[in-house]
Design a protein around this motif. Sequence first.
Motif, mmCIF file in Angstrom:
data_model
loop_
_atom_site.group_PDB
_atom_site.id
_atom_site.type_symbol
_atom_site.label_atom_id
_atom_site.label_comp_id
_atom_site.label_asym_id
_atom_site.label_seq_id
_atom_site.Cartn_x
_atom_site.Cartn_y
_atom_site.Cartn_z
ATOM 1 N N ALA A 47 0.765 -1.245 0.103
ATOM 2 C CA ALA A 47 -0.107 -0.168 0.033
ATOM 3 C C ALA A 47 0.716 1.315 0.064
ATOM 4 O O ALA A 47 0.544 2.193 -0.816
ATOM 5 N N SER A 103 1.198 3.889 -3.038
ATOM 6 C CA SER A 103 0.679 5.462 -2.761
ATOM 7 C C SER A 103 2.088 6.214 -3.128
ATOM 8 O O SER A 103 1.765 7.314 -3.996
ATOM 9 N N THR A 142 2.463 6.720 -7.085
ATOM 10 C CA THR A 142 1.382 7.840 -7.579
ATOM 11 C C THR A 142 2.148 8.837 -7.914
ATOM 12 O O THR A 142 1.778 9.794 -8.835
ATOM 13 N N PHE A 143 2.980 9.370 -7.175
ATOM 14 C CA PHE A 143 3.366 10.861 -7.173
ATOM 15 C C PHE A 143 4.579 10.819 -8.092
ATOM 16 O O PHE A 143 5.475 11.858 -7.729
ATOM 17 N N VAL A 183 3.407 7.885 -12.982
ATOM 18 C CA VAL A 183 2.021 7.656 -13.047
ATOM 19 C C VAL A 183 1.520 9.217 -13.487
ATOM 20 O O VAL A 183 0.711 9.362 -14.312
ATOM 21 N N ILE A 184 2.345 10.136 -12.978
ATOM 22 C CA ILE A 184 2.018 11.666 -13.346
ATOM 23 C C ILE A 184 3.064 12.284 -13.958
ATOM 24 O O ILE A 184 3.754 13.298 -13.667
ATOM 25 N N SER A 203 -2.372 9.407 -17.151
ATOM 26 C CA SER A 203 -2.463 9.446 -15.656
ATOM 27 C C SER A 203 -3.733 9.239 -15.283
ATOM 28 O O SER A 203 -3.744 8.533 -14.073
ATOM 29 N N LEU A 204 -4.755 9.359 -15.834
ATOM 30 C CA LEU A 204 -6.108 8.827 -15.131
ATOM 31 C C LEU A 204 -6.353 7.171 -15.434
ATOM 32 O O LEU A 204 -6.592 6.733 -14.229
ATOM 33 N N SER A 210 -3.615 6.021 -12.374
ATOM 34 C CA SER A 210 -4.148 6.304 -11.010
ATOM 35 C C SER A 210 -5.586 5.243 -10.838
ATOM 36 O O SER A 210 -5.667 5.181 -9.775
ATOM 37 N N PHE A 211 -6.357 5.318 -11.701
ATOM 38 C CA PHE A 211 -7.546 4.253 -11.634
ATOM 39 C C PHE A 211 -7.210 3.049 -11.104
ATOM 40 O O PHE A 211 -7.533 2.449 -10.013
ATOM 41 N N ILE A 219 -4.280 2.191 -9.832
ATOM 42 C CA ILE A 219 -3.852 2.254 -8.378
ATOM 43 C C ILE A 219 -4.841 2.273 -7.384
ATOM 44 O O ILE A 219 -4.714 1.417 -6.300
ATOM 45 N N THR A 220 -6.140 2.959 -7.744
ATOM 46 C CA THR A 220 -6.982 3.015 -6.711
ATOM 47 C C THR A 220 -7.633 1.684 -6.366
ATOM 48 O O THR A 220 -8.004 1.464 -5.272
ATOM 49 N N LEU A 261 -5.603 -0.380 -4.622
ATOM 50 C CA LEU A 261 -5.656 -0.150 -3.110
ATOM 51 C C LEU A 261 -6.816 -0.726 -2.367
ATOM 52 O O LEU A 261 -6.722 -1.144 -1.219
#
Lengths: 473, 75
Positions: B15, B19, B22-23, B27-28, B43-44, B47-48, B50-51, B54
Amino acid sequence: MIFWVWVFGLIYAGLLVFASLRSYKKNRSSEEFMMAGSNIGLTLGVLTFAAALFSTFTFLGMPDFFRINGVAAWIFLAVSDGAMVFLLLWFGYHIRMKVKGMEFRGVAGLISRCYENRLAGYVFFLSSFLFLIPYVGIQIQGIAIFMDAAFPGSFPAWGWSAGIVLIMLIYSEIGGLKAIIFSDAIQGLLLLGVIWIIGWACLSHFGGIGPMFDKIGTVQEDLLSSPGPQGLLTPQFLFASLIAILMIPVTQPQFTTRIVVMKSMKTMQLMAVSLGAFAILVILPTIFIGMYGADLYSEYGRDEFFANAFLYDQPDAVAALAIIGLIAAGLSTTNAQIFALGSELRGLLRGNENSIMTKTKIGIFVFSVIAFFFSIIVIDQLVLLARVSFAGTGIMGPMIILGILSNRKVSPAIIYLSLTGLIIFLLSLGGWIPDMYFDIRLDLILFITLGIAAVISHLTGTKRQLIRPKTKE
Amino acid sequence: MEKKRLYWRICCVAAIILSIITFTPLVIPQGVSKPELGGVPYSLWTSFVITVLLVILTYIGTRVHPGMQNEEEDL
């Protein structure tokens, strides 16, 4: 549309009355009134947590945030919520173990006991009061703006705000936390249904997800990547937001209370998973509404975008549902926050239980009145004010986690440091001191500094023998 | 019990790693929206994913959390 507003409004009001009356009991104890008998099952638990979390901030704020800042807004809220539910699992276990066998009277009372220092409770209460009241105010204002757009000239904005506060006070007074939780369940389902209906209508405007992003690429390509057209969604902003949102179940008393009043540990844990799924479901359609706004209303202000996307562009029945859904979203969050402040006040009061309950109810009334006045004077973006609220209460995170997790007698230094952090953060919000140092955001510096201070406090604390009270289980 | 503790720790580490990445530019990447997946910007969709991961990790966490063993409360 008026016809449909009456139809849905009456159904909604009927359900609220039902929820209040079902929760009403003569001669109920203060524990039943304030903590719903600490016996909340899975479905109610998920819906009440979700309804308290996803408010006008999600319903109106997130579409606007996507419209202005683009797709990385997903990371701001959805990824952060995904991480938050994992933390909820971990923190939920520890706080439930901590309060097992003792009467939970709010986080302020608990934290005072953990530190054997009442200042800890007062500092926590202060941060909750300072950062929840404006947030409640702006949500009431959000509903008032929307109602004004739906029924122009019928009532002044403050009239709508006053009506909302009054409804909130009446049904929380009748049914206590249980009524709020029942109404949250109704409101959570309503919010999810309405946001999908409007989101689907907005997606249909483009003819699908692929065509939607193709079109947005031609309108404003910056919306399709980080940091977005405004340059706001930088890795640092998103990371600081993650920490602030992670701290929500720890530092916002309405959520901590809901963790504790769940029927069992297992229910609480399943609630965390379901909440994660609920978060994805509820945030997803806000992308469609935001992209719709970016396509058609990119030059418009916030209020005009809301009025067009949610009301004027929708069939009458959907627009009416949007109005009721928004009221539901706003009410469920504001009453959860105001009631939680009352609950925290109760934890700090001493004396006869009847007199404590009277003072608590007076406190809830006073907090509502203050929130009402804020709703008239505060002007800000919903999402950014919500973020300030999360960050402001998040400053208390290290102090609370240390108090709950550490089995050592720790120095009270972390209490004074948290208070200092709170004052520094307030000074930066007031513009008296800068909010960036060496290109690092002040809130991030505060989170890291207080986190390190908490670790040092634990390591330098003296070991003590924990005497756990005997439990009934 | 020891195995559960190990699995729980693996979940926590996973986790935290999810997290943190993501930064990162993984990812971005700043100002980059490709490669797309089904028309969804880079990025969408990352990150989707990744969500969702999680939330799945949270579910696995409920199964392997070592404290659950001691709980006598029922659902």
